[in-house]
Design an enzyme around this catalytic site. Sequence first.
Site, PDB file in Angstrom:
ATOM      1  N   GLU A   1       0.828  -1.200   0.000  1.00  0.00           N
ATOM      2  CA  GLU A   1       0.000   0.000   0.000  1.00  0.00           C
ATOM      3  C   GLU A   1       0.865   1.254   0.000  1.00  0.00           C
ATOM      4  O   GLU A   1       1.941   1.277   0.604  1.00  0.00           O
ATOM      5  CB  GLU A   1      -0.916   0.003   1.234  1.00  0.00           C
ATOM      6  CG  GLU A   1      -1.705  -1.293   1.400  1.00  0.00           C
ATOM      7  CD  GLU A   1      -2.468  -1.372   2.720  1.00  0.00           C
ATOM      8  OE1 GLU A   1      -2.849  -0.301   3.250  1.00  0.00           O
ATOM      9  OE2 GLU A   1      -2.669  -2.496   3.224  1.00  0.00           O
TER      10      GLU A   1
ATOM     11  N   GLU B   1     -10.127   5.774   2.617  1.00  0.00           N
ATOM     12  CA  GLU B   1     -10.516   4.973   3.777  1.00  0.00           C
ATOM     13  C   GLU B   1     -10.465   5.853   5.015  1.00  0.00           C
ATOM     14  O   GLU B   1      -9.571   6.688   5.164  1.00  0.00           O
ATOM     15  CB  GLU B   1      -9.573   3.783   3.942  1.00  0.00           C
ATOM     16  CG  GLU B   1      -9.835   2.922   5.178  1.00  0.00           C
ATOM     17  CD  GLU B   1      -8.791   1.825   5.363  1.00  0.00           C
ATOM     18  OE1 GLU B   1      -8.848   1.138   6.403  1.00  0.00           O
ATOM     19  OE2 GLU B   1      -7.907   1.687   4.495  1.00  0.00           O
TER      20      GLU B   1
END
Length: 476
Positions: A280, A391
């Site tokens: 990520e 997120e």
Amino acid sequence: MGMKRYSTHSNDPFFEAHHNTTRQHQCTQPNNHVVLEHTCAQQNHSPKLAASTSQNAPPVLPAFVALLLLVTSITPATLCHPLQGNHTLRPGHELLKLRRVRAHLKKINKPAVKTIQACNMFHDSDTSPDGDLIDCVLSHQQPAFDHPELRGQTPLDPPERPKGNHTNGETERVTESFQLWSDSGEACPEGTVPIRRTTEEDILRASSIRRFGRKPRPVRRDSTGSAHEHAVVFVNGDQYYGAKAGINVWAPRVTDEFEFSLSQMWVIAGSFGKDLNTIEAGWQVSPELYGDNYPRFFTYWTTDAYHTTGCYNLLCSGFIQTNNRIAIGAAISPRSAYNSRQFDIGLMVWKDPKRGHWWLEFGSGLLVGYWPANMFSHLRSHASMVQFGGEIVNTRSRGYHTGTQMGSGHFAEEGFRKAAYFRNLQVVDWDNNLLPLRNIHRLADHSNCYNIRQGTNNAWGTYFYYGGPGRNVRCP
């Protein structure tokens, strides 16, 4: 390099009680950080002036001056910034925990050949006026090489980049300074890597030493039963060897210190259970991890669905950095403003066709480093999903939905200069080619809180707007 500017046209008791512990004033660098190259302001408090004025004083004054000098020598200079906290005695268990914290700091803060202090350019009232300390650490001494499978190795040479590695609309001016610490004009020498120094306060904000630098768990594919909420697009059903995107940078409001807001891309393999592998990269605002509300460039990895492996940035052994210009975890500057200029960062992750490691590129050609392939299980061969988007964590600490923002804090339908975006979404195939996305899926866990709108055009390729304010009349 790497920042684009666009015109308007385009239950540990110690961690609960740490605020009551004694803090010593610190005016000098620790022994393992040998040079403080740059500070925002330096002030010297010296006893020499008092000594020089006492040469012709009556006999009683030398004794007084000597006493004054003694007190000054054992008392911290008032011009130094003390660490926060009152001055009560620590119970025995707190002293034990403090020793554990300092042992962990010694493990992750490596000896520096030079230290650079970042200035606070945003002047936020809830952030430190001193900025980050960036340690220039010899490449072969960085935390990655503490890993048993990496010990004794040295960073590899750059890999072959994917074919077709260009982005539409990259004719806009590239901003050289994209992190606050580099605004000082200082740089880390060749052969070193810049690492944001972890402080005692950073670890004390975490729920435990073991969980410091790690994402909360568990993680599900959707967030209907967890505190994580997403607004993302993703592709699956094929074999993927990388991903690339331009990510718009904002500073969303985070209303709880144990929440975060991030925008990133995920390279994923395995199942959303105990064997999930992820790589990520993106930007995030995380008061718990960093102690402020700056948007910061970050990386993450895990091989077991965030349970025991992996971490943010360089807070554990894993990611090997090869670049001396980018500090992972450092604040990004500038950032976008509502109805004004927009800024984004270009990120690409791809698998080296020869050695199999996963490399990270920032901007147009600036290699940051790589994740060794042998750390992973499923990602050792390829990814089965690539995901892009936002997120947040919703703790519902006040009994209702959080007001933590995602992206710009505005819904996707507001569009350019108002809503946050990703653009030029691409994936890397088995032959190291960059390709546009096909069979795109969209997911907004709670679209009344955060939503997403996707499109395609000649300038931005595949793109989407996303985000939202969190709590509102339709998101109670």
